[in-house]
Design an enzyme around this catalytic site. Structure first.
Site, mmCIF file in Angstrom:
data_model
loop_
_atom_site.group_PDB
_atom_site.id
_atom_site.type_symbol
_atom_site.label_atom_id
_atom_site.label_comp_id
_atom_site.label_asym_id
_atom_site.label_seq_id
_atom_site.Cartn_x
_atom_site.Cartn_y
_atom_site.Cartn_z
ATOM 1 N N ASP A 26 0.818 -1.221 0.000
ATOM 2 C CA ASP A 26 0.000 0.000 0.000
ATOM 3 C C ASP A 26 0.851 1.270 0.000
ATOM 4 O OD1 ASP A 26 -2.311 1.484 0.007
ATOM 5 O OD2 ASP A 26 -2.611 1.346 2.166
ATOM 6 N N TRP A 31 2.891 7.873 -2.805
ATOM 7 C CA TRP A 31 4.327 8.007 -3.122
ATOM 8 C C TRP A 31 4.486 8.842 -4.395
ATOM 9 C CZ3 TRP A 31 7.462 6.786 -7.252
ATOM 10 C CH2 TRP A 31 8.832 6.699 -7.008
ATOM 11 N N HIS A 43 2.744 2.864 -8.986
ATOM 12 C CA HIS A 43 2.607 1.410 -9.172
ATOM 13 C C HIS A 43 3.843 0.838 -9.856
ATOM 14 C CE1 HIS A 43 -1.326 1.628 -7.580
ATOM 15 N NE2 HIS A 43 -1.858 2.285 -8.603
ATOM 16 N N ASN A 74 -10.457 -3.418 -6.431
ATOM 17 C CA ASN A 74 -9.618 -2.483 -7.203
ATOM 18 C C ASN A 74 -10.159 -2.190 -8.603
ATOM 19 O OD1 ASN A 74 -6.448 -3.591 -5.738
ATOM 20 N ND2 ASN A 74 -7.737 -1.857 -5.181
ATOM 21 N N LEU A 201 -7.003 -4.759 7.646
ATOM 22 C CA LEU A 201 -6.675 -5.971 6.897
ATOM 23 C C LEU A 201 -7.157 -5.923 5.447
ATOM 24 C CD1 LEU A 201 -5.219 -8.579 7.483
ATOM 25 C CD2 LEU A 201 -7.286 -9.487 8.524
ATOM 26 N N GLU A 213 1.292 -12.712 12.981
ATOM 27 C CA GLU A 213 1.773 -11.498 13.643
ATOM 28 C C GLU A 213 1.690 -10.350 12.633
ATOM 29 O OE1 GLU A 213 2.621 -11.252 16.800
ATOM 30 O OE2 GLU A 213 2.319 -13.395 17.146
HETATM 31 C C1 FPP Z 1 -2.012 -0.083 -3.334
HETATM 32 O O1 FPP Z 1 -1.521 1.252 -3.308
HETATM 33 C C2 FPP Z 1 -1.455 -0.802 -4.472
HETATM 34 C C3 FPP Z 1 -2.171 -1.432 -5.452
HETATM 35 C C4 FPP Z 1 -3.643 -1.464 -5.469
HETATM 36 C C5 FPP Z 1 -1.509 -2.086 -6.615
HETATM 37 C C6 FPP Z 1 -0.267 -2.871 -6.320
HETATM 38 C C7 FPP Z 1 0.375 -3.207 -7.604
HETATM 39 C C8 FPP Z 1 1.699 -3.181 -7.871
HETATM 40 C C9 FPP Z 1 2.745 -2.921 -6.828
HETATM 41 C C10 FPP Z 1 2.227 -3.383 -9.253
HETATM 42 C C11 FPP Z 1 2.188 -4.732 -9.852
HETATM 43 C C12 FPP Z 1 2.435 -5.876 -8.958
HETATM 44 C C13 FPP Z 1 3.290 -6.910 -9.193
HETATM 45 C C14 FPP Z 1 3.263 -8.076 -8.268
HETATM 46 C C15 FPP Z 1 4.242 -6.944 -10.322
HETATM 47 P P1 FPP Z 1 -2.532 2.464 -3.525
HETATM 48 O O2 FPP Z 1 -2.614 2.738 -4.960
HETATM 49 O O3 FPP Z 1 -3.831 2.147 -2.864
HETATM 50 O O4 FPP Z 1 -1.773 3.607 -2.766
HETATM 51 P P2 FPP Z 1 -2.430 4.849 -2.018
HETATM 52 O O5 FPP Z 1 -3.113 4.296 -0.810
HETATM 53 O O6 FPP Z 1 -1.257 5.701 -1.682
HETATM 54 O O7 FPP Z 1 -3.371 5.507 -2.979
#
Ligand code: FPP
Length: 246
Positions: A26, A31, A43, A74, A201, A213
């Site tokens: 997350d 970021w 991402h 998502n 969670l 944990e």
């Molecule tokens: C949550 O951060 C992240 C996601 C919903 C996507 C995760 C995907 C990747 C890291 C890229 C592809 C994965 C692999 C395994 C190659 P957010 O977007 O909710 O962040 P925020 O809370 O700051 O908005």
């Protein structure tokens, strides 16, 4: 490896490395926003972090690494963002297929893969086939995954067995439920890490996390490095696990 300073991390007990680490990746969006970049750049950075961390955990001797890549919720995100996450996953799969043998990793996917493109499905099949020939750390990628959906699916499978006369409701055990989850055959996570500052969670491994944990940190996922993982594992090593006993 490009990890930053390793200062002030307690020495890890190499005999007590968690066998299974699960992570909610997350904070990618924030970021990127902090840097004036589009969320998709977050991402992309998050995908790089995932690959570096997988390598580090495999070197440490972790046996199972489960990441929440895309939840059943998502899909509600803007189509460009969903498309970018899928593109990054596809890019990762291409790379993994080339490198899995050399790195000796195995891949498995948790979730309902039916809405994925035919191209993605074919890549996943290829990665699954290679995983039959490798023996190292198993990386579980949760994709179109939700803990409730997973449990609902298990309930349906059990109900079908009951309907077919293969099983009586009074004989249903916890083990029968576990065996109908995507994680069938994999021990439950020892440590669940959630970066990004939220302390919840979010429908992740609801059954499997029963005695796990938890470690929460404000560090955003793309900023998680070797040191941050060492801190999480060191915290885990301080915990007394009682599993409901005393
Ligand atoms: C949550 O951060 C992240 C996601 C919903 C996507 C995760 C995907 C990747 C890291 C890229 C592809 C994965 C692999 C395994 C190659 P957010 O977007 O909710 O962040 P925020 O809370 O700051 O908005």
């Amino acid at each position: 490896m490009l990890f930053r300073n390793k200062k002030s991390v307690p020495e890890l007990d190499k005999r007590n490395i968690p066998a299974h680490i699960a992570v909610i990746m997350d904070g990618n969006g924030r970021w990127a926003q902090k840097r004036g970049l589009p969320r998709t750049a977050g991402h992309s950075a998050g995908s790089e972090t995932f690959q570096r961390v997988a390598e580090y955990l495999s070197d440490l001797g972790v046996q199972y690494f489960t990441v929440y890549a895309f939840s059943t919720e998502n899909w509600k995100r803007p189509p460009e963002e969903v498309g970018e996450i899928m593109r990054l996953l596809e890019k990762y799969l291409h790379k993994a297929i080339r490198e899995m043998r050399e790195r000796n990793i195995r891949l498995r996917f948790f979730g309902d893969l039916s809405p994925l493109s035919d191209g993605m499905k074919a890549l996943i099949e290829e990665a699954n086939a290679i995983s039959e020939t490798t023996s190292g750390m198993l990386v579980n990628v949760c994709l179109n995954y939700g803990g409730r959906a997973e449990l609902t699916r298990a309930a349906r499978l059990i109900a079908e067995d009951c309907k077919a006369g293969k099983l009586s409701p009074e004989d249903i055990t916890e083990d029968m439920i576990s065996r109908r989850l995507y994680s069938n055959g994999i021990p439950d996570p020892d440590l669940m890490i959630r970066p990004g500052g939220e302390v919840r969670l979010s429908n992740f491994l609801l059954w499997q996390n029963a005695y796990t944990e938890f470690y929460f940190t404000d560090v955003l996922w793309p900023d998680m490095d070797e040191r941050q993982f060492d801190l999480a594992i060191a915290a885990f090593q301080q915990r007394k696990r009682r599993y409901g006993g005393i």
